[in-house]
Design a protein around this motif. Structure first.
Motif, PDB file in Angstrom:
ATOM      1  N   TRP A 155      13.391  14.727 -16.522  1.00 10.26           N
ATOM      2  CA  TRP A 155      13.928  13.846 -15.493  1.00 10.26           C
ATOM      3  C   TRP A 155      13.707  12.369 -15.845  1.00 10.26           C
ATOM      4  CZ3 TRP A 155      10.845  10.812 -12.043  1.00 10.26           C
ATOM      5  CH2 TRP A 155      11.582  10.119 -11.066  1.00 10.26           C
ATOM      6  N   ASP A 206      16.251  11.443 -18.425  1.00  7.61           N
ATOM      7  CA  ASP A 206      17.672  11.599 -18.093  1.00  7.61           C
ATOM      8  C   ASP A 206      17.840  11.951 -16.610  1.00  7.61           C
ATOM      9  OD1 ASP A 206      20.376  11.785 -18.525  1.00  7.61           O
ATOM     10  OD2 ASP A 206      20.213  13.202 -20.189  1.00  7.61           O
ATOM     11  N   PRO A 207      17.560  10.963 -15.739  1.00  6.87           N
ATOM     12  CA  PRO A 207      17.558  11.267 -14.297  1.00  6.87           C
ATOM     13  C   PRO A 207      18.918  11.723 -13.761  1.00  6.87           C
ATOM     14  CG  PRO A 207      17.238   8.908 -14.691  1.00  6.87           C
ATOM     15  CD  PRO A 207      17.164   9.580 -16.018  1.00  6.87           C
ATOM     16  N   GLU A 208      20.003  11.303 -14.412  1.00  5.47           N
ATOM     17  CA  GLU A 208      21.343  11.715 -13.957  1.00  5.47           C
ATOM     18  C   GLU A 208      21.577  13.201 -14.232  1.00  5.47           C
ATOM     19  OE1 GLU A 208      23.837   8.944 -13.073  1.00  5.47           O
ATOM     20  OE2 GLU A 208      21.780   8.225 -12.764  1.00  5.47           O
ATOM     21  N   ALA A 209      20.989  13.686 -15.335  1.00  4.30           N
ATOM     22  CA  ALA A 209      21.282  15.054 -15.779  1.00  4.30           C
ATOM     23  C   ALA A 209      20.347  16.092 -15.174  1.00  4.30           C
ATOM     24  CB  ALA A 209      21.216  15.126 -17.306  1.00  4.30           C
ATOM     25  N   ASP A 240      17.975  17.409 -11.979  1.00  4.86           N
ATOM     26  CA  ASP A 240      17.573  17.364 -10.576  1.00  4.86           C
ATOM     27  C   ASP A 240      16.263  18.147 -10.462  1.00  4.86           C
ATOM     28  OD1 ASP A 240      17.134  17.893  -7.883  1.00  4.86           O
ATOM     29  OD2 ASP A 240      19.264  18.072  -7.416  1.00  4.86           O
ATOM     30  N   ARG A 244      16.038  11.882 -25.545  1.00  8.63           N
ATOM     31  CA  ARG A 244      17.076  12.118 -24.530  1.00  8.63           C
ATOM     32  C   ARG A 244      18.154  13.050 -25.103  1.00  8.63           C
ATOM     33  NH1 ARG A 244      18.856   7.257 -23.452  1.00  8.63           N
ATOM     34  NH2 ARG A 244      17.437   6.900 -21.720  1.00  8.63           N
ATOM     35  N   SER A 247      19.036  16.933 -24.076  1.00 10.08           N
ATOM     36  CA  SER A 247      20.407  17.186 -23.630  1.00 10.08           C
ATOM     37  C   SER A 247      21.033  18.305 -24.477  1.00 10.08           C
ATOM     38  CB  SER A 247      21.200  15.883 -23.727  1.00 10.08           C
ATOM     39  OG  SER A 247      22.525  16.091 -23.368  1.00 10.08           O
TER      40      SER A 247
END
Lengths: 202, 202
Positions: free
Chosen positions: A174, A177-180, A182, B128, B132
């Motif tokens: 998180w 990559d807070p957007e990716a 939850d 990141r 991802s």
């Protein structure tokens, strides 16, 4: 000095310590781990840097005290007599709350990462104890609630280290990559997998 | 310079890079994260420090390259055509293998902890991207093997971030307290929970 004077001084020192910890949390919230310098915290609480060093001899020891205080304050809200399922749901709320205090989560992750680099790191003993306690407490809560096996099939002492690992590991993803990611939804999925949520909704 | 000479030089530079990465892994294995200085790596590979800086301009960038190389070498052993359950079992073997290379796991955990402290950290973009990609690859593997739902009830894209979180979180607990935490057994318990092991033993 009389006993009363000594007691008064101890109380004053304790108050000052708490004020420093609150100031450090504010600075961390605003500027993150790197911005939380001793100079910035000293300025915020109206002390000179030598004055601050009297209470906390290094940045690492101040941050350890901040994380200890967070644990204390976060669990103070949880009545110890409540059932285990309630405490697991409280944990879910805590994950959600952590998503609103990025600087503190960043500080935790950075400091734990530093602490694994050597037995002489000032935070290593704190974290070793913290994880050891956390495994014992979660094992106990899960055993009290579910007995020998959780609905998902694990024993309480298998589930406890995984529960903590998921919390820490999700924070890393998180933060990067807070957007990716939850955190709260992912943690809830893990509780579903353990089977503790079914139990809670009975 | 002819094209053949240029090609020869590029190949030579590539060989030198690989030799530096192997030397860095050896130094990390022996001395851990803190002991892996540019000076120690340069000495091991027979370069001056400026010579090493020509290939890797900082300790952070060298360590990122080491972790990239580890990922590359670790997955090179896995045939891409094999079934997903086989790859999950390979992951379990990898956890077991990691338990034998403490310095490398320590380096990973320390560097990821540093990287979350600011967007300007030289390792942040690497991590990141790595997370991802890892979430995407695991989601794909799990979907190919189990379809829309794993036996334990989660969807592949719910399970993937949890799988990675468990790997990272267990490493932290194991680094701090190797006597108390058995990474391989704990990871196997998590695979049991996902339900992927039942599938694999059919």
């Amino acid at each position: 000095m009389t006993a009363r004077q000594r007691g008064g001084r101890a109380a004053q020192a304790e108050e000052r310590r708490e004020a420093i910890l609150r100031a450090a949390m504010d600075v961390i919230a605003e500027r993150g781990y790197r911005g939380a310098s001793l100079a910035a915290v000293a300025e915020r609480v109206g002390l000179t840097q030598p004055g601050l060093l009297h209470y906390f001899p290094s940045k690492e020891l101040l941050l350890v005290a901040v994380l200890e205080a967070r644990d204390r304050w976060d669990t103070a809200a949880v009545p110890t007599q409540r059932r285990g399922d309630w405490r697991l749901r409280h944990l879910e709320q805590l994950v959600d709350y952590n998503a609103s205090r990025r600087g503190l989560v960043q500080t935790f992750t950075a400091l734990v990462g530093e602490s694994v680099t050597g037995a002489d790191h000032p935070a290593q003993e704190f974290f070793r104890q913290r994880y050891s306690n956390a495994r014992a407490v979660f094992t106990e809560i899960l055993a009290a609630e579910f007995g020998e096996r959780l609905p998902g099939g694990l024993t309480p002492d298998q589930a406890a280290p995984l529960l903590i690992a998921v919390l820490d590991g999700l924070q890393i993803q998180w933060l990067l990559d807070p957007e990716a990611v939850d955190m709260t939804a992912a943690f809830r999925a893990f509780l579903d997998l353990l089977g503790t949520t079914e139990q809670a909704s009975r």
